[in-house]
Design an enzyme around this catalytic site. Structure first.
Site, short mmCIF file in Angstrom:
data_model
loop_
_atom_site.label_atom_id
_atom_site.label_comp_id
_atom_site.label_asym_id
_atom_site.label_seq_id
_atom_site.Cartn_x
_atom_site.Cartn_y
_atom_site.Cartn_z
CB ALA A 1 28.14 40.22 33.53
N GLY A 2 31.20 39.59 35.26
CA GLY A 2 32.38 40.26 35.79
C GLY A 2 32.09 41.18 36.96
CG LEU A 3 29.33 43.75 36.83
CD1 LEU A 3 28.02 44.49 36.55
CD2 LEU A 3 30.48 44.74 36.88
N GLY A 4 30.67 40.21 39.95
CA GLY A 4 30.63 39.54 41.26
C GLY A 4 29.24 39.22 41.75
CB SER A 5 26.05 38.31 40.04
OG SER A 5 26.46 37.14 39.36
CB SER A 6 28.30 33.96 42.31
OG SER A 6 29.68 34.25 42.27
CG ASP B 1 34.36 38.58 42.74
OD1 ASP B 1 35.38 39.21 42.44
OD2 ASP B 1 33.68 37.97 41.91
N PRO C 1 23.90 41.78 36.75
CG PRO C 1 24.73 43.00 34.94
CD PRO C 1 24.42 43.09 36.40
CB ALA D 1 26.49 40.47 45.36
O1 PMV Z 1 34.54 37.86 36.40
P1 PMV Z 1 34.55 37.85 37.89
O2 PMV Z 1 33.61 38.86 38.52
O3 PMV Z 1 34.32 36.47 38.44
O4 PMV Z 1 36.04 38.31 38.34
C1 PMV Z 1 37.15 37.47 38.08
C2 PMV Z 1 38.43 38.13 38.53
C3 PMV Z 1 39.69 37.29 38.26
O5 PMV Z 1 40.82 38.07 38.67
C4 PMV Z 1 39.84 36.99 36.78
C5 PMV Z 1 39.68 35.98 39.05
C6 PMV Z 1 39.81 36.13 40.57
O6 PMV Z 1 39.42 35.17 41.27
O7 PMV Z 1 40.33 37.13 41.08
#
Ligand code: PMV
Length: 325
Positions: free
Chosen positions: A110-115, A158, A107, A117
């Site tokens: 969404a917090g899973l590092g898609s860009s 990420d 996704p 990957a």
């Molecule tokens: O939401 P994501 O997958 O981009 O993760 C961000 C993680 C943070 O700690 C909020 C920022 C970072 O660069 O570490």
């Protein structure tokens, strides 16, 4: 440099931050694992000077992007990836164009590092296409080219996790350390489908910490113990202990404004369904949460997330990192 296949592929995993997001931006240690959701790139030779990138679909739940296409221009939707591809070609003195096709089940936003990957999958495909043995450090530097353009000043956790696979501990002063985890780790992810900007979330939390120095001081003290404890639990196989630390971390993330009502609801539902621990993952404010539980509770946790209105994904740790073929 040797001659590679006519079309090559690269595969790279997503990541889930188990503890320490946001606080890592100001120096704390964060811990992430690579998970078995993947971005895929295929690359083939194109006429000299031509770089084109197209997407066949992103995410599993309607983000689409099937028609997204960019050619050469660094101002377009794939501009950061085009800049990275140019940096790769320049670094290895390759006077040749490339055509890159992307697809991803991760996704977006969404917090899973898609860009990250996606960037790593492209580098893996390019290294195979041109027969270059790309070291992990070189791959890390190159993936930073697109990550910096996209996110401002990302910590790098990420793409390090996507490249190395397994479990990674990272702090800005200590760099990356691959943890020795010899058991399978399964998580349930709950996707709120609410997309948000990492950059904005980071600014919001950093601003809160600056305006509330007393809360910040206390939070950093506690996060140090949480990260140290999480490394100990991961390496020693204590999943229940890790779950407790995740709950403590969620309390702090909530306090500094990184959570949301929706995430809180999914976290509560997962805990009621038997999770050892549950928290937001990544930048928060929407996006995804994660729940860690005993194998026999994972089905009930998935069901509770679905009933609370989100999309559950059951994932496990990927210990390999990127693949090229
Ligand atoms: O939401 P994501 O997958 O981009 O993760 C961000 C993680 C943070 O700690 C909020 C920022 C970072 O660069 O570490």
């Amino acid at each position: 440099m040797g001659v590679g296949p006519a079309r090559s592929t690269g595969l790279a995993p997503a990541k889930a931050i188990l503890v320490g997001e946001h606080f890592v931006v100001s120096g704390a240690t964060a811990i992430a694992i690579a998970i078995n959701l993947y971005a895929k790139a295929s690359a083939s030779l194109a006429p000299r000077g031509s770089i084109s990138i197209s997407a066949q679909g992103f995410g599993m739940h309607g983000e689409g992007a099937g028609a997204l296409r960019a050619s050469g221009s660094e101002a377009g939707p794939f501009g950061p990836l085009i800049s990275m591809t140019k940096a790769f070609l320049e670094r290895y003195g390759i006077d040749q164009g490339v055509d890159i096709r992307l697809s991803s089940e991760i996704p977006l936003s969404a917090g899973l590092g898609s860009s990250a990957a996606i960037a790593v999958s492209i580098l893996a495909a390019l290294s195979s296409l041109f027969g270059i043995r790309l070291g992990r450090e070189e791959m890390f530097d190159l993936a930073f080219v697109s990550e910096r353009i996209l996110h401002g000043s990302p910590s790098g956790i990420d793409h390090a996790t996507s490249i190395y696979g397994g479990a990674i501990a990272y702090s800005p002063s200590g760099g990356f350390r691959r943890l020795s985890v010899d058991r399978e780790i399964s998580l349930v992810i709950g996707d709120t489908l609410r997309r948000r900007s990492t950059r904005e979330q980071v600014l919001k939390v950093q601003d809160f910490l600056k305006r509330n120095p007393e809360i910040a001081r206390e939070a950093f003290e506690r996060i140090r113990g949480i990260s140290e404890g999480a490394i100990f639990c991961l390496e020693g196989g204590d999943m229940e202990g890790l779950g407790k630390l995740m709950n403590e971390n969620q309390y702090l993330l909530s306090k500094v404004g990184a959570s949301s009502e929706e995430l809180d609801r999914l976290i509560e539902a997962s805990l009621k369904a038997g999770a050892f621990g549950a928290k937001l993952t990544g930048a928060g404010g929407g996006g995804c949460m994660i729940a860690l539980g005993p194998p026999e509770a994972l089905g009930a946790i998935e069901e509770s997330i679905r009933r609370a209105g989100a999309i559950p994904y059951r994932v496990r740790m990927d210990s390999v990192g990127f693949r090229a073929g």
